[in-house]
Design an enzyme around this catalytic site. Structure first.
Site, PDB file in Angstrom:
ATOM      1  N   ASP A 247       1.266  92.088  55.999  1.00  0.00           N
ATOM      2  CA  ASP A 247       0.295  93.139  55.717  1.00  0.00           C
ATOM      3  C   ASP A 247      -0.602  92.720  54.552  1.00  0.00           C
ATOM      4  O   ASP A 247      -0.132  92.205  53.544  1.00  0.00           O
ATOM      5  CB  ASP A 247       1.061  94.420  55.359  1.00  0.00           C
ATOM      6  CG  ASP A 247       0.180  95.650  55.339  1.00  0.00           C
ATOM      7  OD1 ASP A 247      -0.866  95.605  54.683  1.00  0.00           O
ATOM      8  OD2 ASP A 247       0.556  96.660  55.966  1.00  0.00           O
TER       9      ASP A 247
ATOM     10  N   SER B 213      -3.687  96.893  58.296  1.00  0.00           N
ATOM     11  CA  SER B 213      -2.511  97.753  58.393  1.00  0.00           C
ATOM     12  C   SER B 213      -2.797  99.006  59.231  1.00  0.00           C
ATOM     13  O   SER B 213      -3.191  98.902  60.385  1.00  0.00           O
ATOM     14  CB  SER B 213      -2.026  98.116  56.987  1.00  0.00           C
ATOM     15  OG  SER B 213      -0.734  98.664  57.030  1.00  0.00           O
TER      16      SER B 213
END
Length: 841
Positions: free
Chosen positions: A665, A379
């Site tokens: 993610d 991320s």
């Protein structure tokens, strides 16, 4: 004859180790990594005999039952019995034949339906049956008890027969299997079909068993290619595509014509055929079938790719020299004594991006950056990594230059990312992406927004370009992580698989399937590259690595539950199993336990679809598409290492069966980038864990990683934290297993302000006025470092950067001690192997 350069016993020993090591590696690669052999096929027959005591769905009449048979390892077609009307004891006595490959995990799914004329047919029961139970020459009768109440049952007969003439070439890593693929080339001369083409504008060539499935004939098309599994007995048909509402998508006008069997065509020779289009019209074609042989485009293997192994050889020299200086060693480290130090960064949006710069800056100041072999990110931390690796020598330059550039982008307003000029730019980029052959989604738009917010200039760099930054081992190897999840059927907690990206390869380590980074986004089938699409710009990968928009409602709830454990979410849409076992596979035959289950009711099914639907999903072509699971895939140590879900027990529903990947993610499951470092092949000794979570979730990542590793028997130190640690965390925690050298030493750095606000540098305190100015808000709801804040004040950015810099420098002795311990461990392991080899003579 005299000896000018006498060889010591130690050098001779190391030479022998190298020689035997090379032999061992070659043997391992040849025998265990990849197998290419010919295997016989078998004819598997299924006779659906009858069902008894089937409950009626309708109040006024009995069930109109039929059975569907699905064996995707043999055919992607669904076979169906006839429907027997108005009875609870239907009798079919219908037989179906499947050509199967016993080296593959063959799972037959039988589904019993109640046919409805107006509404959707009701699914009554499902039976999952592993064919490995049946031996060649056997005839087996099974009476499946579908429901204990009322004794509903389904009676089926199975037969297995050998076919001596049918032999198939397989390529396998003992998890995935690539089967032989045939290519059908179809040539159409327009002048020979001129009248037919003028009359019918929607003619479609069909090979339902192929990768392409259907291809429409246009004015420009003359040659068509269909790729399919050779032993699936594919058929070529010609149909007319109907445009009328209320009609089938494909209207088969040549009723009763089954098509041309590809297996009936001679290999490599042209054959002329005339396929019926209507009762009076035929399409004249020229066909040729070729076998696809040669090396696969997907790498099947659980080892590291050759490029990464070459990098490690070069990087070891850099690390050995750096360690000698930092630890002030008297002697040079031997190659096998050089420990692997890795940096692991979690996600956390702009907070992670900013803090990661501070941690790396501190490592550089301590001359430890050259000691690092791997850097992994998830991320927000990948945003930092992307910026760093645009410079091929970034770790050998003063990082303050890159930090000032990042400071400028983080502290400026992000409103320009939503300006009219920006929107026009996004439109042009997405149009170009479509022209290149990519399918676009909201994730692509999000990628462009991120790029616009944090970069001043347009950048066409790609992930594979970062190979330049590791070409001579000058920088650590970057690895970016994401999660592969089910798009519309399950939450991320129910099914997730780690996907790793490096400048060399993209892959799913669980399956041992990898492709060159430049081919990510292209279309594959059975390990072959079918459609090459230009590599995406790295900004589009940033959107994948930080894809926070593919949430479903269950994911949202689970995220809340991680903060508030007393909250519980019901699981309404799951099947009720009538026969289940703790161990999914039988020991003797490595066969899946026969499972019978009832589907959820209509309301639960609808509710489950609502809860698991991802309204803003992002899909990527699946590079494992078509590959099948090996008969013993579940017993492979690499696969079992991350068998997170019950779905792993059902190969018909695993990733190779999907046309697309749904990558999100990593924070959907665990906010960590640790999994690539836990692969045995990378042999990581020390992990610097940089955690950018705040307050309640400060230790969630490290604790959940430990929990996962314990369940899957992956070497990882036990994480023991007291209540005091959680209330008043320290700057650094050292976790290690003193008894087991295979367990990496983990130094965990939570994002805390213990002594930073009081000290200018480690050991030197601020004045009282400076202390007040240096205080940081990392805990309140108004903290400038909350996830939703994408713009920092300059002072807040500097504080966060300096905090991370300080915390590393204040605990530098712990890092040095861990490295010394890792070197001792490696030396000790070498001595043990020497003693074992000596004692064996």
């Amino acid at each position: 004859m005299g000896i000018n350069n006498p060889i010591s016993l130690t050098n001779l020993w190391y030479f022998a180790l190298d020689v035997f090591g090379v032999i061992a590696v070659i043997t391992h690669v040849c025998l265990f990594s990849l197998q290419i052999e010919n295997f016989p096929c078998y004819l598997f027959s299924v006779k659906v005999i009858q069902a008894q005591n089937i409950p009626a769905k309708d109040l006024l009449s009995g069930s109109d039952c039929y059975v569907s048979l699905w064996l995707p390892s043999s055919s992607n077609m669904l076979f169906v019995t006839k429907a027997i009307p108005n009875t609870s004891n239907p009798v079919w006595n219908e037989s179906f034949d499947f050509l199967i490959q016993p080296e593959i995990k063959n799972i037959l799914e039988l589904k019993l339906y109640d046919q409805d004329v107006i509404t959707k047919d009701d699914l009554l029961f499902t039976v999952v049956y592993d064919i490995a139970k049946i031996r060649p020459g056997d005839t087996v009768y099974e009476n499946f008890i579908l429901k204990s109440e009322g004794q509903a049952s389904l009676e089926v007969e199975f037969k297995m027969r050998s076919i001596i003439s049918d032999v198939e070439r397989l390529v396998t890593n003992n998890i995935l299997v690539a089967r032989e693929v045939s290519c059908l080339e179809v040539q159409m001369d327009k002048w020979r079909n001129e009248e037919c083409l003028k009359k019918h504008k929607n003619i479609v060539l069909l090979v339902t068993e192929s990768f392409e499935e259907a291809q429409k004939i246009t004015q420009d098309s003359e040659i068509f290619h269909f790729y399919c599994v050779k032993n699936w007995e594919p058929m070529l048909k010609v149909n007319r595509k109907s445009n009328s509402l209320g009609k089938k998508l494909f209207s088969d006008t040549a009723v009763g014509y089954s098509g041309v069997s590809l297996k009936s065509l001679p290999e490599g020779k042209e054959t002329k055929v005339a396929l019926p289009l209507t009762k009076n019209e035929r399409l004249k074609l020229q066909l040729k079938v070729n076998n696809c042989l040669g090396a696969l485009d997907v790498r099947l293997g659980c080892d590291l790719c050759e490029a990464e192994q070459n990098f490690l050889k070069k990087r070891k020299n850099v690390v050995a020299n750096a360690l000698k200086k930092v630890l002030q060693l008297d002697q040079e480290l031997q190659r096998h004594e050089v420990p692997v130090l890795a940096v692991m960064a979690t996600g956390g949006g702009v907070r992670a991006m900013s803090a990661f710069y501070g941690h790396l800056f501190a490592l550089q100041k301590l001359n430890l950056l050259d000691c690092v072999t791997y850097i992994t990110g998830a991320s927000g931390s990948t945003w930092t990594m992307r910026n760093l690796y645009e410079d091929a020598n970034w770790s050998h330059k003063d990082l303050m230059g890159l930090i000032h550039k990042a400071r400028k982008s983080i502290t400026r307003s992000k409103s320009s990312a939503f300006s009219m000029d920006a929107l026009k730019h996004y439109d042009l980029e997405l149009q170009q992406r479509i022209q290149e052959g990519h399918s676009i989604s909201f994730t692509d738009l999000w990628s462009l927004i991120i790029d616009r917010m944090f970069h001043d200039e347009l950048n066409d760099s790609r992930l594979s370009d970062q190979q330049k930054a590791v070409s001579v081992g000058q920088n650590p190897l970057p690895i970016y992580v994401a999660l592969n999840v089910k798009e519309n059927s399950q939450s991320s907690f129910e099914f997730k698989e780690w996907c790793e990206f490096s400048p060399y390869e993209v892959g799913l380590p669980k399956y041992g399937g990898f492709i060159p980074t430049e081919d990510f986004g292209s279309e594959f089938f059975m390990g072959w590259l079918m459609k090459k699409i230009p590599e995406s710009k790295i900004c589009f990968l940033e959107g994948v690595w930080s894809n926070i928009f593919s949430l479903n409602l269950v994911d949202v709830w689970n995220a809340a539950q991680s903060l508030y454990p007393l909250w519980q979410l019901p699981n309404p849409g799951k099947e009720k199993y009538d026969n289940k076992d703790n161990c999914p596979f039988e020991n003797e035959l490595s066969a899946l336990k026969t499972t019978c289950f009832s589907p959820p009711n209509d309301f639960s099914n609808i509710l489950n679809r609502v809860l698991t639907h991802r309204p803003i999903g992002g899909s990527t072509p699946n590079f494992l598409r078509g590959l099948q699971l090996h008969k013993d895939y579940y017993q492979h140590k690499t696969f079992s290492a991350w068998q997170e879900t019950k779905l792993d027990q059902f190969p018909n529903h695993l990733t190779p069966m999907e046309k697309e990947l749904c990558l999100v993610d990593a924070g959907y499951f665990i906010n960590t980038s640790c999994p690539p470092l836990l692969r045995r092949e990378r042999n990581v000794d020390v992990i610097l864990s940089f955690d950018y979570n705040l307050v309640e979730t400060r230790f969630h990542s490290i604790e959940n990683t430990c929990k996962c590793c314990m369940e899957k028997r992956i070497p990882f130190p036990e994480i023991v934290l007291s209540e005091e640690d959680k209330k008043n965390p320290k700057e650094c925690y050292v976790f290690m297993d003193k008894e087991n050298p295979e367990v990496p030493i983990v130094l965990h750095f939570p994002l805390v302000d213990n002594s930073f606000s009081e000290h200018k540098i480690p050991g030197t305190k601020h004045s009282s006025a400076a202390m007040e100015k240096g205080e940081m808000d990392l805990t309140s709801s108004k903290s400038p470092y909350r996830m939703t804040n994408l713009t920092y004040a300059e002072d807040d950015f500097d504080k966060l950067l300096n905090l991370c810099n300080y915390n590393i420098q204040n605990n530098s002795e712990l890092i040095l001690q861990a490295l010394q311990t890792a070197i001792k461990r490696r030396k000790c392991c070498t001595k043990k192997s020497q003693l074992q080899s000596t004692s064996s003579y």
